[in-house]
Design a protein around this motif. Sequence first.
Motif, mmCIF file in Angstrom:
data_model
loop_
_atom_site.group_PDB
_atom_site.id
_atom_site.type_symbol
_atom_site.label_atom_id
_atom_site.label_comp_id
_atom_site.label_asym_id
_atom_site.label_seq_id
_atom_site.Cartn_x
_atom_site.Cartn_y
_atom_site.Cartn_z
ATOM 1 N N GLY A 1 0.985 -1.035 -0.071
ATOM 2 C CA GLY A 1 -0.055 -0.279 -0.234
ATOM 3 C C GLY A 1 0.930 1.233 0.033
ATOM 4 N N ALA A 2 0.560 2.578 1.200
ATOM 5 C CA ALA A 2 1.364 3.764 1.284
ATOM 6 C C ALA A 2 2.956 3.477 1.927
ATOM 7 N N LEU A 3 2.882 2.145 1.812
ATOM 8 C CA LEU A 3 4.236 1.807 2.584
ATOM 9 C C LEU A 3 5.499 1.858 1.625
ATOM 10 N N PRO A 4 5.682 2.566 1.242
ATOM 11 C CA PRO A 4 7.357 1.987 -0.768
ATOM 12 C C PRO A 4 7.876 1.306 0.424
ATOM 13 N N GLY A 5 8.489 1.657 1.333
ATOM 14 C CA GLY A 5 9.542 1.213 1.708
ATOM 15 C C GLY A 5 10.074 -0.385 1.561
ATOM 16 N N LEU A 6 8.720 -1.266 1.733
ATOM 17 C CA LEU A 6 8.453 -2.802 1.879
ATOM 18 C C LEU A 6 8.712 -3.364 0.152
ATOM 19 N N ARG A 7 8.234 -2.120 -0.460
ATOM 20 C CA ARG A 7 8.267 -2.367 -1.705
ATOM 21 C C ARG A 7 9.250 -2.849 -2.763
ATOM 22 N N LEU A 8 9.314 -4.549 -3.490
ATOM 23 C CA LEU A 8 10.809 -4.213 -4.477
ATOM 24 C C LEU A 8 10.222 -3.726 -5.641
ATOM 25 N N PRO A 9 11.376 -3.600 -5.932
ATOM 26 C CA PRO A 9 11.572 -3.201 -7.347
ATOM 27 C C PRO A 9 10.665 -3.993 -8.235
ATOM 28 N N ALA A 10 10.466 -3.770 -9.591
ATOM 29 C CA ALA A 10 9.122 -3.754 -10.371
ATOM 30 C C ALA A 10 10.064 -4.924 -11.614
ATOM 31 N N LEU A 11 9.593 -5.762 -11.409
ATOM 32 C CA LEU A 11 10.209 -7.223 -12.376
ATOM 33 C C LEU A 11 9.456 -6.778 -13.994
ATOM 34 N N TRP A 12 9.853 -7.521 -15.017
ATOM 35 C CA TRP A 12 9.460 -7.652 -16.255
ATOM 36 C C TRP A 12 8.130 -9.732 -15.748
ATOM 37 N N PHE A 13 7.166 -9.760 -15.218
ATOM 38 C CA PHE A 13 6.283 -10.851 -15.449
ATOM 39 C C PHE A 13 6.360 -11.370 -16.422
ATOM 40 N N GLU A 14 5.487 -13.063 -16.709
ATOM 41 C CA GLU A 14 5.817 -13.727 -17.823
ATOM 42 C C GLU A 14 4.719 -12.989 -19.052
ATOM 43 N N ARG A 15 4.893 -12.681 -20.196
ATOM 44 C CA ARG A 15 3.734 -12.487 -20.971
ATOM 45 C C ARG A 15 3.138 -13.540 -21.737
ATOM 46 N N HIS A 16 3.680 -14.881 -21.705
ATOM 47 C CA HIS A 16 1.948 -15.435 -21.454
ATOM 48 C C HIS A 16 1.136 -15.916 -19.895
ATOM 49 N N VAL A 17 0.597 -15.933 -19.480
ATOM 50 C CA VAL A 17 0.491 -16.439 -17.853
ATOM 51 C C VAL A 17 -0.018 -18.044 -18.670
ATOM 52 N N GLN A 18 0.251 -18.408 -17.953
ATOM 53 C CA GLN A 18 -0.707 -20.344 -17.536
ATOM 54 C C GLN A 18 -1.448 -19.855 -16.178
ATOM 55 N N SER A 19 -2.855 -20.703 -16.344
ATOM 56 C CA SER A 19 -3.615 -20.346 -15.536
ATOM 57 C C SER A 19 -4.644 -20.874 -15.170
ATOM 58 N N ALA A 20 -4.959 -21.521 -14.057
ATOM 59 C CA ALA A 20 -6.412 -22.362 -14.538
ATOM 60 C C ALA A 20 -7.060 -21.574 -13.341
ATOM 61 N N LEU A 21 -9.062 -22.447 -13.562
ATOM 62 C CA LEU A 21 -9.743 -21.431 -12.296
ATOM 63 C C LEU A 21 -9.747 -22.922 -11.956
ATOM 64 N N LEU A 22 -10.176 -22.987 -10.527
ATOM 65 C CA LEU A 22 -10.835 -23.976 -9.488
ATOM 66 C C LEU A 22 -12.218 -23.242 -8.917
ATOM 67 N N TRP A 23 -13.271 -24.751 -9.271
ATOM 68 C CA TRP A 23 -14.563 -24.058 -9.501
ATOM 69 C C TRP A 23 -15.546 -25.866 -9.244
ATOM 70 N N THR A 24 -16.400 -25.486 -8.455
ATOM 71 C CA THR A 24 -17.020 -26.413 -8.074
ATOM 72 C C THR A 24 -18.582 -26.141 -8.877
ATOM 73 N N PRO A 25 -19.952 -27.076 -9.033
ATOM 74 C CA PRO A 25 -21.104 -26.843 -9.784
ATOM 75 C C PRO A 25 -21.745 -26.166 -8.293
ATOM 76 N N GLN A 26 -21.040 -26.344 -7.294
ATOM 77 C CA GLN A 26 -22.063 -25.994 -6.002
ATOM 78 C C GLN A 26 -21.622 -25.308 -5.512
ATOM 79 N N ASP A 27 -22.924 -24.762 -4.265
ATOM 80 C CA ASP A 27 -21.917 -23.422 -3.296
ATOM 81 C C ASP A 27 -21.772 -23.879 -1.778
ATOM 82 N N ARG A 28 -22.262 -25.131 -1.551
ATOM 83 C CA ARG A 28 -22.712 -24.388 -0.109
ATOM 84 C C ARG A 28 -21.013 -24.775 0.787
#
Length: 330
Positions: free
Chosen positions: A224-251
């Motif tokens: 947040g507003a604590l820049p002293g804790l923030r690491l320098p920005a880096l270049w992340f992967e261009r093509h992100v590999q991801s997966a969405l976890l889901w269930t048919p019901q929501d109990r």
Amino acid sequence: MSTRTRLDAATVESLLAAAVAAPSIHNTQPWRFRPDPDRRLLEVHSAPERTLPLTDPTHRAQYLSVGAALFNIRLAAVHLGMRPEVRLLPDPHRPGLLATVRPAGPLDEDDRPSDQGLLDAVARRHTSRFPFTGRPVPEPVVAEMATAAHAAGARLHVPDIAGTRRLLRLTAAAEARNQTRPDRIAESRAWITAPGADTPYGIPATALGPPDAAARMPMRDFTGALPGLRLPALWFERHVQSALLWTPQDRREDWLRAGQALQYVLLTATAHGLRTSLLHQAMEWPDLRAAAALPRPKRCHPHMLIRFGYGPDGAGTPRAPGHAGGDRTR
């Protein structure tokens, strides 16, 4: 009854050593364990004092976390030669009792796990908040991750490039909302700990990651507003590999199953040398969570967006013991 099915001190120690290594939102570890040797079972409870009222008002993320710990207990029991009998939400008069595990057995040879690497992966799994290489993960490995989710009662959708971008946009929108809410920022920041802090909960500042220099990857900003804790920005992967976890019901029981499936997927990925990070921000806003659902099937309740790939390992985070004893780090 075989001595293997007795819930003695050594068995409890082994089960809980695996349980507390599970991931949890902000490393809140919102679980408690109560062995009951007389009934030969282990009770798994929620820890209401370690919740996130703003980020997780329905406690769904808490249930995911507890479900992940429950999967580790099951896995450890199997590797001890026991057949774990699990009951979810076993007593309606005790809402904080989320599950019981009764080690029964012994296992038959056909019941023994074919993949002996999953239990080893429990100690090696860490959230990695750093850039991945972008090297494609082989399809058989991704398929194995999807099979793991299905076996635990959930589903894993691996989107194409357009689908991944859509989910990342929703995650970015949620992250932007979070950053405009001082109360939410304060809640998250309360779980960031200074290096060497004497607490078994929360995320050490040393375990935080950098922002994406291209602003494509919406990693959670704990600083947040604590820049002293923030690491320098880096270049992340261009093509992100991801997966969405889901269930048919929501109990509530579906949330626990989703947590078990999440851990099964993460351990499967770890066993194959992958790194993972969890993007939960969109799930914290009802409208964005609904927008993250798949158009088909009609009933799709998303729980987590998982980023996976090859890259640097994540830093370990502290763990409270599951019972009286010293702390552990995972």
